[in-house]
Every structure is written in structure tokens, then in C-alpha cells.
Design a protein around this motif. Structure first.
Motif, PDB file in Angstrom:
ATOM      1  N   VAL A   1       0.844  -1.193   0.000  1.00 45.22           N
ATOM      2  CA  VAL A   1       0.000   0.000   0.000  1.00 45.22           C
ATOM      3  C   VAL A   1       0.884   1.250   0.000  1.00 45.22           C
ATOM      4  CG1 VAL A   1      -1.754   1.287   1.269  1.00 45.22           C
ATOM      5  CG2 VAL A   1      -1.835  -1.210   1.218  1.00 45.22           C
ATOM      6  N   GLU A   2       1.962   1.194   0.782  1.00 42.33           N
ATOM      7  CA  GLU A   2       2.875   2.340   0.851  1.00 42.33           C
ATOM      8  C   GLU A   2       3.472   2.654  -0.529  1.00 42.33           C
ATOM      9  OE1 GLU A   2       2.888  -0.251   2.799  1.00 42.33           O
ATOM     10  OE2 GLU A   2       2.739   0.432   4.874  1.00 42.33           O
ATOM     11  N   ASP A   3       3.829   1.603  -1.284  1.00 39.40           N
ATOM     12  CA  ASP A   3       4.371   1.800  -2.624  1.00 39.40           C
ATOM     13  C   ASP A   3       3.354   2.505  -3.517  1.00 39.40           C
ATOM     14  OD1 ASP A   3       6.744   0.455  -2.014  1.00 39.40           O
ATOM     15  OD2 ASP A   3       5.935  -1.485  -2.635  1.00 39.40           O
ATOM     16  N   GLN A   4       2.109   2.047  -3.454  1.00 38.20           N
ATOM     17  CA  GLN A   4       1.086   2.606  -4.324  1.00 38.20           C
ATOM     18  C   GLN A   4       0.757   4.050  -3.939  1.00 38.20           C
ATOM     19  OE1 GLN A   4      -3.220   1.021  -5.038  1.00 38.20           O
ATOM     20  NE2 GLN A   4      -1.838  -0.166  -6.328  1.00 38.20           N
ATOM     21  N   LEU A   5       0.669   4.304  -2.645  1.00 37.91           N
ATOM     22  CA  LEU A   5       0.363   5.661  -2.198  1.00 37.91           C
ATOM     23  C   LEU A   5       1.506   6.623  -2.484  1.00 37.91           C
ATOM     24  CD1 LEU A   5      -1.466   5.009   1.187  1.00 37.91           C
ATOM     25  CD2 LEU A   5      -2.455   5.448  -1.060  1.00 37.91           C
ATOM     26  N   ARG A   6       2.728   6.087  -2.575  1.00 36.49           N
ATOM     27  CA  ARG A   6       3.887   6.935  -2.872  1.00 36.49           C
ATOM     28  C   ARG A   6       3.742   7.589  -4.249  1.00 36.49           C
ATOM     29  NH1 ARG A   6       7.658   3.249  -2.186  1.00 36.49           N
ATOM     30  NH2 ARG A   6       7.522   3.441   0.082  1.00 36.49           N
ATOM     31  N   VAL A   7       3.049   6.915  -5.150  1.00 38.88           N
ATOM     32  CA  VAL A   7       2.788   7.494  -6.464  1.00 38.88           C
ATOM     33  C   VAL A   7       1.946   8.750  -6.310  1.00 38.88           C
ATOM     34  CG1 VAL A   7       1.754   7.117  -8.735  1.00 38.88           C
ATOM     35  CG2 VAL A   7       2.947   5.250  -7.588  1.00 38.88           C
ATOM     36  N   PHE A   8       0.904   8.677  -5.467  1.00 36.18           N
ATOM     37  CA  PHE A   8       0.066   9.847  -5.225  1.00 36.18           C
ATOM     38  C   PHE A   8       0.876  10.981  -4.619  1.00 36.18           C
ATOM     39  CE2 PHE A   8      -3.507   6.603  -4.312  1.00 36.18           C
ATOM     40  CZ  PHE A   8      -3.774   6.475  -5.658  1.00 36.18           C
ATOM     41  N   GLU A   9       1.699  10.632  -3.646  1.00 38.57           N
ATOM     42  CA  GLU A   9       2.435  11.649  -2.911  1.00 38.57           C
ATOM     43  C   GLU A   9       3.493  12.329  -3.780  1.00 38.57           C
ATOM     44  OE1 GLU A   9       1.426  12.627   0.023  1.00 38.57           O
ATOM     45  OE2 GLU A   9      -0.130  11.094  -0.104  1.00 38.57           O
ATOM     46  N   SER A  10       3.863  11.720  -4.884  1.00 41.37           N
ATOM     47  CA  SER A  10       4.852  12.327  -5.782  1.00 41.37           C
ATOM     48  C   SER A  10       4.253  13.484  -6.578  1.00 41.37           C
ATOM     49  CB  SER A  10       5.420  11.279  -6.739  1.00 41.37           C
ATOM     50  OG  SER A  10       4.452  10.881  -7.693  1.00 41.37           O
ATOM     51  N   ILE A  11       2.936  13.601  -6.575  1.00 42.62           N
ATOM     52  CA  ILE A  11       2.259  14.655  -7.337  1.00 42.62           C
ATOM     53  C   ILE A  11       1.917  15.805  -6.392  1.00 42.62           C
ATOM     54  CG2 ILE A  11       0.281  15.204  -8.801  1.00 42.62           C
ATOM     55  CD1 ILE A  11       0.114  12.177  -9.417  1.00 42.62           C
ATOM     56  N   PRO A  12       2.465  16.981  -6.597  1.00 38.45           N
ATOM     57  CA  PRO A  12       2.204  18.104  -5.690  1.00 38.45           C
ATOM     58  C   PRO A  12       0.708  18.399  -5.551  1.00 38.45           C
ATOM     59  CG  PRO A  12       3.986  18.623  -7.202  1.00 38.45           C
ATOM     60  CD  PRO A  12       3.387  17.340  -7.683  1.00 38.45           C
ATOM     61  N   LEU A  13       0.314  18.839  -4.359  1.00 43.41           N
ATOM     62  CA  LEU A  13      -1.098  19.112  -4.090  1.00 43.41           C
ATOM     63  C   LEU A  13      -1.676  20.142  -5.061  1.00 43.41           C
ATOM     64  CD1 LEU A  13      -1.167  19.162  -0.180  1.00 43.41           C
ATOM     65  CD2 LEU A  13      -2.193  17.446  -1.681  1.00 43.41           C
ATOM     66  N   LYS A  14      -0.896  21.155  -5.393  1.00 41.38           N
ATOM     67  CA  LYS A  14      -1.430  22.188  -6.290  1.00 41.38           C
ATOM     68  C   LYS A  14      -1.692  21.631  -7.686  1.00 41.38           C
ATOM     69  CE  LYS A  14      -0.476  26.510  -4.091  1.00 41.38           C
ATOM     70  NZ  LYS A  14      -0.281  27.965  -4.357  1.00 41.38           N
ATOM     71  N   LYS A  15      -0.885  20.679  -8.111  1.00 40.02           N
ATOM     72  CA  LYS A  15      -1.136  20.059  -9.417  1.00 40.02           C
ATOM     73  C   LYS A  15      -2.346  19.131  -9.348  1.00 40.02           C
ATOM     74  CE  LYS A  15       3.210  20.671 -11.728  1.00 40.02           C
ATOM     75  NZ  LYS A  15       4.079  20.141 -12.789  1.00 40.02           N
ATOM     76  N   GLN A  16      -2.487  18.449  -8.219  1.00 39.16           N
ATOM     77  CA  GLN A  16      -3.700  17.659  -8.023  1.00 39.16           C
ATOM     78  C   GLN A  16      -4.933  18.561  -8.111  1.00 39.16           C
ATOM     79  OE1 GLN A  16      -3.675  15.286  -4.434  1.00 39.16           O
ATOM     80  NE2 GLN A  16      -1.489  14.886  -4.590  1.00 39.16           N
ATOM     81  N   ALA A  17      -4.825  19.741  -7.484  1.00 39.74           N
ATOM     82  CA  ALA A  17      -5.943  20.689  -7.464  1.00 39.74           C
ATOM     83  C   ALA A  17      -6.282  21.171  -8.866  1.00 39.74           C
ATOM     84  CB  ALA A  17      -5.621  21.859  -6.553  1.00 39.74           C
ATOM     85  N   GLN A  18      -5.261  21.341  -9.711  1.00 44.15           N
ATOM     86  CA  GLN A  18      -5.495  21.772 -11.095  1.00 44.15           C
ATOM     87  C   GLN A  18      -6.396  20.779 -11.826  1.00 44.15           C
ATOM     88  OE1 GLN A  18      -1.721  22.357 -13.037  1.00 44.15           O
ATOM     89  NE2 GLN A  18      -1.013  23.834 -11.503  1.00 44.15           N
ATOM     90  N   MET A  19      -6.140  19.490 -11.612  1.00 43.24           N
ATOM     91  CA  MET A  19      -6.952  18.468 -12.246  1.00 43.24           C
ATOM     92  C   MET A  19      -8.401  18.564 -11.779  1.00 43.24           C
ATOM     93  SD  MET A  19      -6.509  14.316 -12.169  1.00 43.24           S
ATOM     94  CE  MET A  19      -6.795  14.214 -10.406  1.00 43.24           C
ATOM     95  N   LEU A  20      -8.579  18.778 -10.487  1.00 39.96           N
ATOM     96  CA  LEU A  20      -9.917  18.862  -9.915  1.00 39.96           C
ATOM     97  C   LEU A  20     -10.664  20.084 -10.437  1.00 39.96           C
ATOM     98  CD1 LEU A  20     -11.584  17.149  -7.978  1.00 39.96           C
ATOM     99  CD2 LEU A  20     -10.721  18.548  -6.087  1.00 39.96           C
ATOM    100  N   VAL A  21      -9.967  21.211 -10.531  1.00 37.61           N
ATOM    101  CA  VAL A  21     -10.573  22.428 -11.068  1.00 37.61           C
ATOM    102  C   VAL A  21     -10.984  22.207 -12.523  1.00 37.61           C
ATOM    103  CG1 VAL A  21     -10.142  24.828 -11.731  1.00 37.61           C
ATOM    104  CG2 VAL A  21      -9.388  23.997  -9.486  1.00 37.61           C
ATOM    105  N   GLY A  22     -10.127  21.533 -13.298  1.00 38.93           N
ATOM    106  CA  GLY A  22     -10.448  21.246 -14.691  1.00 38.93           C
ATOM    107  C   GLY A  22     -11.711  20.411 -14.824  1.00 38.93           C
ATOM    108  N   SER A  23     -11.867  19.429 -13.943  1.00 38.50           N
ATOM    109  CA  SER A  23     -13.070  18.600 -13.955  1.00 38.50           C
ATOM    110  C   SER A  23     -14.309  19.425 -13.631  1.00 38.50           C
ATOM    111  CB  SER A  23     -12.934  17.453 -12.943  1.00 38.50           C
ATOM    112  OG  SER A  23     -11.896  16.572 -13.304  1.00 38.50           O
TER     113      SER A  23
END
Length: 289
Positions: A171-193
């Protein structure tokens, strides 16, 4: 909705630019080692879909196997707790810190009616990392009552028939993929949606679901390639590195067991996909349906 489904669902949305490779229309593949008698199997799963069920061929193939190997071991009792612990931004942060006031209001108005159906109130939603909110929106992209994942169905059936299960990563390996993406970039995707009311997400998801139903891995890859969005720069972390990390684990398990491997279908395709990587290791990988 089960948190395991929410997390594993994300990886069907993380489209990838992979090298072209024509494959037969098949989701189930046989893996044979010329040096051994044991036969193993590779199945491309759909991490989210309407009223999915295991057919007789899948059930029979799994019954003929000795080990189910999924991306993560969904029977691990610590999976839910570990995933839930990573969902929140913490330290007094919320979505409002990641975007303008105008976008914040837009996103909340987009999220709330959809996630309220899952029992999430607005104050709870505000504290969740954007990428997890994107995952939680997946059921709203489908027009059906029952959205599930093949991974969960396989894990449940394997448990019923008494087959051992293991994970290709923690689980830690898989979640590490998420954590590699900055929160502000995650937010950009959400705003686009939110800006197009989820229409582009739904169009892509339904197109991928249709290609999957047709067992057309080539078309599935093409649809993923059409997504030139945020995750293109994280392709290496999301798919390529993970595929390469899995090969030694798969090889080791195949020396001991006849295994049934279930991973997101997008992991099968391309020059760096599992089918091609296994063939490079000397295995015969052939379509079964």
C-alpha cells in the motif's frame, strides 16, 4: 463505497503515453516458461465498471492457479487503515489553500452533490487531498447502480475457493505514487473537472470502458494517449517504473507457483507493458480470448 475500490480505481484514470504495440483483442493471457511445466496467467482488470462479474473462463482459470497476485493484497487487514491515513491534507490545510476563491467555490459546488450521495459532508470533503476526491468521483461517471472493480471480484472469489493472495507492491508503494504529485497540481486536475462539470472525465471513462468490453487493448491505449493532461509528466512513476519493479516479483512467484496475475489493463500494453517485458525475459505470452 469500499476504500480499497476508491484507491485502486484511480489507476484506470491515469492515462499514459506508451509506445505503440499491436496486441490481439484479449484481456486474458497465458504465460509459459519453456524451462518449466507450470503455466501462469495474466489478466488486465478494469478498476471501475458497471455491474462487473467474473465469467466462467476467469473462474476456471483462477481455480487452476495456486496464487492470486494483484497490484496490492486486498485481503491485507491493514489496507483500509493505511489508505485512510493518507487521504487528508492535515496541518490545518484545506482545498481553499490550493486554488483561488472562485475556483474553490466552483469545485465545492461540483463535489458536494456528487459526494453527498456517498455520505460525505462538506467539511469532510474540504480536508481531503484533491487526488482522492477525483477518485471518489468515479462512481458519478457511470450510469448504473453498481460500480465495482474486477480486482475486488477476483480477491473475493480467490478467498471463497481458498487460493492464497499476495501483492505486487505494498500500500505504501502505491500511495507513494500519489504523494509524488504536488497538491497544487492535483488541485489543477480537480478544477479542470469542475469547469466542464465532469463531462470530459465521463467521456474518457466511458470510452475506455467500451474498449475494455471489446477486449481491445490497442484502443484502450489510444484513448489513454489522447489524454495530454496533468499526469503525462508522471508517466514514469505511474506505469513504467511499477511495471519494471513487478517483473522480478512475477518471475520469482512463477518459479514456485502457477499464478494468476490481475493488474489494470493499461499495464499490459506498450513497449514497457507487462506482455512485452515478459516476452523479453523469454516467456511465451499468448492470448486466451
Amino acid at each position: 463505497m469500499n476504500i480499497k475500490f476508491k484507491i485502486t480505481s484511480l489507476f484506470i484514470l491515469l492515462g499514459s503515453i506508451l509506445f505503440a504495440q499491436n496486441l490481439e483483442n484479449s484481456l486474458l493471457w497465458k504465460i509459459e516458461d519453456p524451462q518449466q511445466e507450470k503455466t501462469s496467467y495474466l489478466f488486465g482488470t478494469m478498476h471501475a465498471g458497471c455491474e462487473l462479474e467474473l465469467g466462467n473462463q476467469l473462474k476456471e482459470t483462477l481455480m487452476n492457479s495456486e496464487l492470486l497476485l494483484l497490484e496490492i493484497n486486498l485481503n491485507d487487514p491493514g489496507v483500509n487503515q493505511e489508505m485512510a491515513s493518507q487521504m487528508f491534507m492535515g496541518k490545518g490545510r484545506n482545498l481553499g489553500n490550493l486554488m483561488s476563491k472562485e475556483d474553490y467555490d466552483l469545485v465545492l459546488n461540483f463535489l458536494h452533490p456528487r459526494l453527498a450521495k456517498q455520505g460525505l459532508d462538506l467539511e469532510f470533503i474540504k480536508k481531503i487531498k484533491p487526488i482522492y476526491l477525483s477518485v471518489m468521483l468515479i462512481p458519478s461517471l457511470f450510469d448504473c447502480d453498481q460500480v465495482t472493480a474486477y480486482d475486488l471480484l477476483l480477491a473475493k472469489f480467490a478467498q471463497q475457493i481458498g487460493i492464497d493472495q499476495a501483492g505486487l507492491e505494498t500500500v505504501e508503494d502505491q500511495l507513494r505514487v500519489f504523494e509524488s504529485i504536488p497538491l497544487k497540481k492535483q488541485a489543477q486536475m480537480l478544477v479542470g473537472s469542475a469547469r466542464d462539470d465532469g463531462k470530459s472525465d465521463q467521456k474518457q471513462m466511458l470510452a475506455m470502458a467500451h474498449a475494455y468490453q471489446e477486449r481491445d487493448l490497442n484502443r484502450l491505449s489510444e484513448i489513454a494517449n489522447e489524454d495530454k493532461g496533468l499526469f503525462i509528466e508522471y508517466e514514469d512513476e505511474i506505469l513504467i517504473k511499477r511495471n519494471k519493479n513487478w517483473i522480478p516479483i512475477i518471475k520469482k512467484q512463477m518459479t514456485e507457483f502457477s499464478i494468476f496475475i490481475g493488474v489494470g489493463a493499461i499495464h499490459l500494453v506498450g513497449e514497457q507493458g507487462l506482455i512485452n517485458l515478459l516476452r523479453k525475459e523469454g516467456y511465451e505470452v499468448t492470448a486466451m480470448n
